[in-house]
Design an enzyme around this catalytic site. Structure first.
Site, PDB file in Angstrom:
ATOM      1  N   LYS A 175       0.880  -1.179   0.000  1.00  0.00           N
ATOM      2  CA  LYS A 175       0.000   0.000   0.000  1.00  0.00           C
ATOM      3  C   LYS A 175       0.913   1.224   0.000  1.00  0.00           C
ATOM      4  CE  LYS A 175      -1.836   3.069   1.988  1.00  0.00           C
ATOM      5  NZ  LYS A 175      -1.684   4.482   1.583  1.00  0.00           N
ATOM      6  N   GLY A 226       6.902   5.088   8.063  1.00  0.00           N
ATOM      7  CA  GLY A 226       6.173   6.359   7.995  1.00  0.00           C
ATOM      8  C   GLY A 226       6.276   7.064   9.327  1.00  0.00           C
ATOM      9  N   SER A 227       5.293   7.877   9.618  1.00  0.00           N
ATOM     10  CA  SER A 227       5.387   8.714  10.816  1.00  0.00           C
ATOM     11  C   SER A 227       5.093   7.919  12.086  1.00  0.00           C
ATOM     12  CB  SER A 227       4.412   9.883  10.703  1.00  0.00           C
ATOM     13  OG  SER A 227       3.102   9.375  10.677  1.00  0.00           O
ATOM     14  N   ALA A 229       3.110   8.840  14.438  1.00  0.00           N
ATOM     15  CA  ALA A 229       1.666   8.891  14.723  1.00  0.00           C
ATOM     16  C   ALA A 229       0.951   7.754  13.992  1.00  0.00           C
ATOM     17  CB  ALA A 229       1.104  10.239  14.295  1.00  0.00           C
ATOM     18  N   THR A 230       1.278   7.541  12.717  1.00  0.00           N
ATOM     19  CA  THR A 230       0.626   6.461  11.969  1.00  0.00           C
ATOM     20  C   THR A 230       1.078   5.107  12.509  1.00  0.00           C
ATOM     21  OG1 THR A 230       0.574   7.877  10.028  1.00  0.00           O
ATOM     22  CG2 THR A 230       0.188   5.547   9.651  1.00  0.00           C
ATOM     23  N   GLY A 231       2.324   4.999  12.912  1.00  0.00           N
ATOM     24  CA  GLY A 231       2.807   3.743  13.506  1.00  0.00           C
ATOM     25  C   GLY A 231       1.973   3.356  14.721  1.00  0.00           C
ATOM     26  N   GLU A 248       9.269   1.244  11.153  1.00  0.00           N
ATOM     27  CA  GLU A 248      10.360   2.207  10.921  1.00  0.00           C
ATOM     28  C   GLU A 248       9.707   3.579  10.912  1.00  0.00           C
ATOM     29  OE1 GLU A 248      13.440   1.544  10.867  1.00  0.00           O
ATOM     30  OE2 GLU A 248      13.636  -0.561  10.283  1.00  0.00           O
ATOM     31  N   CYS A 282      14.269   9.792   6.433  1.00  0.00           N
ATOM     32  CA  CYS A 282      14.017   9.417   7.828  1.00  0.00           C
ATOM     33  C   CYS A 282      15.271   9.589   8.663  1.00  0.00           C
ATOM     34  CB  CYS A 282      13.500   7.989   7.888  1.00  0.00           C
ATOM     35  SG  CYS A 282      14.496   6.822   6.983  1.00  0.00           S
ATOM     36  N   GLU A 380      10.558  17.132  14.065  1.00  0.00           N
ATOM     37  CA  GLU A 380      11.167  16.642  12.825  1.00  0.00           C
ATOM     38  C   GLU A 380      10.754  17.562  11.680  1.00  0.00           C
ATOM     39  OE1 GLU A 380       9.544  13.005  11.165  1.00  0.00           O
ATOM     40  OE2 GLU A 380      11.523  12.403  10.463  1.00  0.00           O
TER      41      GLU A 380
END
Ligand code: NAD
Length: 474
Positions: A175, A226-227, A229-231, A248, A282, A380
């Site tokens: 995705k 990804g970020s 927050a999404t993790g 990651e 990253c 960041e």
């Protein structure tokens, strides 16, 4: 499985992946020109891809490591045949220039990672063999792996996720980020010329498709980059199905320049450590701590180097820095630099985007005399704006480097390797580089500390992360 490539020109590649009707318009962040329309897949499309992956996976797993490695090597050949077309598409969609450590480099890394991942040896480990009992540790395929990726290095990070997953006998459903779906669709189309049907598919949808993938009962593991927050959202959505996760996540990497470093010798490494992919990386250097004795000399050397690096439209061969990939990221960088200026920090270079030009270009920016708690340091920035903080004792620098809740990478810069290693060992980060920053290697495990995530990618450790450990004991 096809045998002849038809995807080695930009036009053919684009034709093979764009939506004929509907879909979402993707535009070049450097010029605003339309690149193509990305298919807008739904959760029903995701369900179909997962079903196809589950159907294809047992035969793929049954091939064994050697044959699957041969497939990965052929996939690398295919990427190399289409390399220029892939790089042009990546440059237009993501914004990164063809040259420098950018689009051509990223496509080259895809082939290199496929080949390296094919080459690792993973043998069962004999844990106990004492004449009375024997225990061995094996790694079985997990089943179907979902790979969710970001927009900054869309092709390379997809390969980081899919190559070890495939090598270990899993099928993969990718995705991509909604900002860079064409790059990932194109890469998968090229690789799929070589793979059996159903083993690798891409579902090009938005956040809702990502959420469904993280909760999907037919997905055994999620590889997420990804970020933070999404993790965290993925940890929550995957809880009911007890999915394996490799996360990651975001970072805010510190670099510490010790008083014995040579400013002229390290300027180039510092620059690319911070500004690779125009800062949208990253594990880029995002906060630079410099000892007061050499603070001015390091600032001058950085300004001298940075001021000569051309930024512009990706397809123009001379450029090595590009635009921010999207408006939201441009606004984050612009707001952080503005806040730094308002606080009285000193802008050494850049700091003022040119008004009225197309594209999300933010100039290369160096900010000195800035406090450690300034938002440009503490958050960041993910863009071309580096804060340079002055310190007077190494203890103070280490405390500041460790002061955030993230710890992806870090670096120490010194003329004395032993001293640098001592400092490195005290930094809370998954990787600490010495006299370089962000140099990843397919043979060397990579992963975050603290809220930068968990699980390792690359190397044999990375392969193990895509397998189900099983002890056989007798
Ligand atoms: P993001 O978290 O916004 O999006 C990443 C992906 O997650 C996208 O595909 C998005 O559609 C999907 N997504 C969004 N919400 C979701 C949800 N609730 N459930 C499932 N999927 C969802 O990240 P981004 O802005 O694309 O990338 C930038 C961030 O990624 C930065 O913080 C950067 O540091 C980090 N990053 C980390 C690494 C690493 O290796 N640690 C590498 C690259 C980028």
């Amino acid at each position: 499985m096809q045998t002849e490539t038809t995807l080695d020109t930009y036009e053919d590649l684009l034709q093979a992946i764009v939506a004929n009707d509907g879909g979402r318009e993707i535009s070049d962040p450097a010029t605003g020109e339309v690149v193509g329309r990305a298919p807008e897949h739904t959760t029903a499309d995701l369900d179909a891809a997962v079903d196809a992956a589950r159907a294809a996976q047992p035969a793929w797993a049954a091939l064994g490591h050697e044959e699957r490695s041969a497939f990965l090597n052929r996939a690398a050949d295919a990427v190399e045949r289409s390399a220029e077309a892939l790089a042009r598409l990546l440059s237009r969609e993501q914004g990164k220039p063809l040259n420098g450590p950018n689009a051509r480099f990223e496509v080259g890394a895809c082939a290199a990672w496929l080949r390296a991942t094919a080459s690792f040896e993973l043998r069962p480990e004999v844990l106990v063999d004492d004449g009375e009992s024997r225990a061995e540790l094996h790694y079985r395929p997990l089943g179907v792996v979902g790979a969710i990726g970001p927009w900054n290095w869309p092709m390379m990070i997809s390969v980081w996720q899919l190559a070890p997953a495939l090598r270990m006998g899993n099928a993969v459903v990718v995705k991509p980020s909604e900002y860079t779906p064409l790059s990932v669709l194109a890469l998968a189309a090229v690789i799929n010329q070589e793979l059996p049907a159903g083993v690798l598919s891409v579902v090009s949808g938005g956040r809702g498709v990502g959420e469904r993938l993280a909760a999907h009962p037919g997905i055994d593991k999620v590889m997420f980059t990804g970020s933070t927050a999404t993790g965290k959202a993925i940890i929550r959505s995957s809880a009911d199905t007890v999915k394996r996760l490799t996360l990651e996540l975001g970072g805010n990497d510190a670099g510490i320049v010790l008083p014995d470093a040579d400013p002229a010798a390290i300027a180039e490494g510092l620059f690319w450590g911070a500004f690779i992919n125009t800062g949208q990386t990253c594990a880029a250097l995002k906060r630079l701590y410099v000892h007061e004795d050499i603070y001015d000399a390091v600032c001058d050397a950085l300004v001298g180097f940075a001021g000569q690096m051309p930024m512009g439209v990706g397809l123009e061969e001379q450029n090595v820095l590009g635009p921010l990939q999207n408006k939201a990221q441009f606004d984050i960088v612009a707001d952080l630099v503005q806040a730094a200026k308002d606080s009285g920090a000193r802008v050494l270079l850049g700091g003022e985007p040119e008004a009225g030009q197309p594209g999300y270009f933010y100039p290369t920016t160096l900010v000195a005399d800035i406090d450690n708690d300034n938002p440009l340091v503490a958050r960041e920035q993910f863009g071309p704006a580096l804060p340079i903080i002055k310190y007077s004792s190494v203890e103070e620098a280490i405390t500041m480097a460790n002061g955030l809740d993230v710890g992806l990478g870090a670096s120490v810069w010194s003329s004395d390797p032993a001293k640098a290693r001592e400092v490195a060992a005290r930094i809370e980060a998954g990787t600490v580089w010495i006299n370089k920053h962000g140099a990843v290697d397919p043979r060397v495990p990579f992963g975050g500390a603290k809220a930068s995530g968990y699980g390792l990618e690359f190397g044999v450790e990375g392969l193990k992360g895509l397998g189900a450990p099983q002890v056989i004991s007798y």
